[in-house]
Design a protein around this motif. Structure first.
Motif, PDB file in Angstrom:
ATOM      1  N   LEU A  59       1.110  -0.723   0.165  1.00 17.33           N
ATOM      2  CA  LEU A  59      -0.010   0.190   0.345  1.00 17.33           C
ATOM      3  C   LEU A  59       0.866   1.259  -0.325  1.00 17.33           C
ATOM      4  N   PRO A  60       0.347   2.978  -0.998  1.00 21.60           N
ATOM      5  CA  PRO A  60       0.775   3.780  -0.366  1.00 21.60           C
ATOM      6  C   PRO A  60       1.288   4.277   1.099  1.00 21.60           C
ATOM      7  N   ARG A  61       2.423   4.424   1.317  1.00 24.47           N
ATOM      8  CA  ARG A  61       2.503   5.392   2.953  1.00 24.47           C
ATOM      9  C   ARG A  61       1.365   6.010   3.589  1.00 24.47           C
ATOM     10  N   ASP A  62       1.303   6.898   2.509  1.00 25.93           N
ATOM     11  CA  ASP A  62       0.100   7.657   3.236  1.00 25.93           C
ATOM     12  C   ASP A  62      -1.374   7.117   3.605  1.00 25.93           C
ATOM     13  N   VAL A  63      -1.776   6.078   2.810  1.00 26.13           N
ATOM     14  CA  VAL A  63      -2.722   4.616   2.861  1.00 26.13           C
ATOM     15  C   VAL A  63      -2.696   4.116   4.063  1.00 26.13           C
ATOM     16  N   LEU A  64      -1.264   3.843   4.299  1.00 26.17           N
ATOM     17  CA  LEU A  64      -1.369   2.630   5.962  1.00 26.17           C
ATOM     18  C   LEU A  64      -1.072   3.643   7.376  1.00 26.17           C
ATOM     19  N   ALA A  65      -0.435   4.820   6.583  1.00 28.43           N
ATOM     20  CA  ALA A  65      -0.263   5.726   7.348  1.00 28.43           C
ATOM     21  C   ALA A  65      -1.559   6.187   8.428  1.00 28.43           C
ATOM     22  N   LEU A  66      -3.454   6.149   7.156  1.00 27.63           N
ATOM     23  CA  LEU A  66      -4.322   6.253   7.880  1.00 27.63           C
ATOM     24  C   LEU A  66      -4.513   5.210   8.232  1.00 27.63           C
ATOM     25  N   GLY A  67      -4.531   4.207   7.747  1.00 27.72           N
ATOM     26  CA  GLY A  67      -4.587   3.162   8.361  1.00 27.72           C
ATOM     27  C   GLY A  67      -4.264   2.640  10.056  1.00 27.72           C
ATOM     28  N   VAL A  68      -3.425   2.850  10.072  1.00 25.94           N
ATOM     29  CA  VAL A  68      -2.473   3.742  11.595  1.00 25.94           C
ATOM     30  C   VAL A  68      -2.808   4.304  12.527  1.00 25.94           C
ATOM     31  N   LEU A  69      -3.460   5.133  11.767  1.00 24.95           N
ATOM     32  CA  LEU A  69      -4.080   5.911  12.571  1.00 24.95           C
ATOM     33  C   LEU A  69      -5.592   5.942  13.561  1.00 24.95           C
ATOM     34  N   SER A  70      -5.831   5.432  12.190  1.00 28.15           N
ATOM     35  CA  SER A  70      -7.890   4.735  12.373  1.00 28.15           C
ATOM     36  C   SER A  70      -7.422   4.192  13.679  1.00 28.15           C
ATOM     37  N   GLY A  71      -6.453   2.955  13.463  1.00 25.67           N
ATOM     38  CA  GLY A  71      -6.723   2.218  14.960  1.00 25.67           C
ATOM     39  C   GLY A  71      -5.713   3.077  15.859  1.00 25.67           C
ATOM     40  N   VAL A  72      -5.207   4.087  15.736  1.00 22.45           N
ATOM     41  CA  VAL A  72      -4.636   4.375  16.981  1.00 22.45           C
ATOM     42  C   VAL A  72      -5.510   5.423  17.792  1.00 22.45           C
ATOM     43  N   LEU A  73      -6.069   6.020  16.733  1.00 16.78           N
ATOM     44  CA  LEU A  73      -7.829   6.759  17.350  1.00 16.78           C
ATOM     45  C   LEU A  73      -8.853   6.012  18.305  1.00 16.78           C
ATOM     46  N   ASN A  74      -9.127   4.930  17.509  1.00 17.12           N
ATOM     47  CA  ASN A  74     -10.131   4.352  17.880  1.00 17.12           C
ATOM     48  C   ASN A  74      -9.149   3.199  19.214  1.00 17.12           C
ATOM     49  N   GLY A  75      -7.896   2.971  19.739  1.00 15.80           N
ATOM     50  CA  GLY A  75      -7.542   2.618  20.956  1.00 15.80           C
ATOM     51  C   GLY A  75      -7.710   3.920  22.330  1.00 15.80           C
ATOM     52  N   PHE A  76      -8.011   5.246  21.708  1.00 16.67           N
ATOM     53  CA  PHE A  76      -7.817   6.327  22.415  1.00 16.67           C
ATOM     54  C   PHE A  76      -8.586   6.096  22.937  1.00 16.67           C
ATOM     55  N   GLY A  77      -9.498   6.527  21.792  1.00 19.72           N
ATOM     56  CA  GLY A  77     -11.420   6.211  22.373  1.00 19.72           C
ATOM     57  C   GLY A  77     -11.559   5.111  23.014  1.00 19.72           C
ATOM     58  N   ALA A  78     -11.152   4.460  22.747  1.00 19.53           N
ATOM     59  CA  ALA A  78     -11.989   3.216  23.887  1.00 19.53           C
ATOM     60  C   ALA A  78     -10.731   2.517  25.398  1.00 19.53           C
ATOM     61  N   LEU A  79      -9.328   3.474  24.721  1.00 21.76           N
ATOM     62  CA  LEU A  79      -9.392   3.589  26.207  1.00 21.76           C
ATOM     63  C   LEU A  79     -10.078   4.637  27.074  1.00 21.76           C
ATOM     64  N   THR A  80      -9.501   5.556  26.921  1.00 22.25           N
ATOM     65  CA  THR A  80     -10.302   6.778  26.926  1.00 22.25           C
ATOM     66  C   THR A  80     -11.989   6.469  27.957  1.00 22.25           C
ATOM     67  N   GLY A  81     -12.860   5.870  26.671  1.00 19.94           N
ATOM     68  CA  GLY A  81     -14.049   5.177  27.820  1.00 19.94           C
ATOM     69  C   GLY A  81     -14.382   3.917  28.490  1.00 19.94           C
ATOM     70  N   PHE A  82     -12.871   2.921  28.584  1.00 22.77           N
ATOM     71  CA  PHE A  82     -12.679   2.001  29.474  1.00 22.77           C
ATOM     72  C   PHE A  82     -12.782   2.834  31.074  1.00 22.77           C
ATOM     73  N   ALA A  83     -11.895   4.274  31.031  1.00 23.98           N
ATOM     74  CA  ALA A  83     -11.606   5.019  31.979  1.00 23.98           C
ATOM     75  C   ALA A  83     -13.004   5.898  32.529  1.00 23.98           C
ATOM     76  N   ALA A  84     -13.401   6.826  31.582  1.00 26.86           N
ATOM     77  CA  ALA A  84     -14.774   7.013  32.165  1.00 26.86           C
ATOM     78  C   ALA A  84     -15.898   5.900  33.126  1.00 26.86           C
TER      79      ALA A  84
END
Length: 138
Positions: A59-84
């Motif tokens: 995959l092009p780097r920018d597409v892979l980077a968007l996928g990774v960013l999506s995962g990071v943001l999803n993970g951060f959202g889940a983590l803060t949801g668990f914390a709440a």
């Protein structure tokens, strides 16, 4: 029924149940342990997905980077949801607020993807926070 709608309804049910399972887990263990279980659960899902639908990692780097960013943001959202939840949030109160995230998606799609937002859609954007507030009112 369009195929995408069926898949969307399955996601709705899965995420609707998730709001309660996340709260239940933080009643018993820490945010960190709950999040670790959440993260580890993605491994078998990913392996099954790759087995059933082989993917190319060329995959092009920018597409892979968007996928990774999506995962990071999803993970951060889940983590803060668990914390709440661990800090005492009721799932009936916190989940409607947390799951307003599509409003951000819609506005960003309008701004960055030039997607059309009808007056009815804008009405939904205005009414959704009111609905979450009403659902979470004690």
């Amino acid at each position: 029924m369009p195929h995408w709608l069926l898949l969307s309804l399955i996601a709705l049910v899965a995420w609707g149940i998730t709001g309660n399972t996340q709260k239940l887990s933080t009643n018993c263990v820490s945010t960190q342990f709950s999040f670790l279980g959440f993260a580890l659960a993605f491994i078998p899902v990913a392996l099954i997905t790759v087995a059933l639908f082989p993917v190319s990692l060329a995959l092009p780097r920018d597409v892979l980077a968007l996928g990774v960013l999506s995962g990071v943001l999803n993970g951060f959202g889940a983590l803060t949801g668990f914390a709440a939840f661990e800090k005492g949030a009721k799932s009936a109160v916190a989940v409607p607020v947390m799951y307003l995230y599509p409003l951000i998606t819609v506005v960003l799609a309008y701004v960055f993807l030039n997607e059309h937002i009808s007056p009815a859609h804008w009405g939904g954007i205005v009414l959704a926070p009111i609905a979450a507030w009403l659902l979470s009112a004690d």
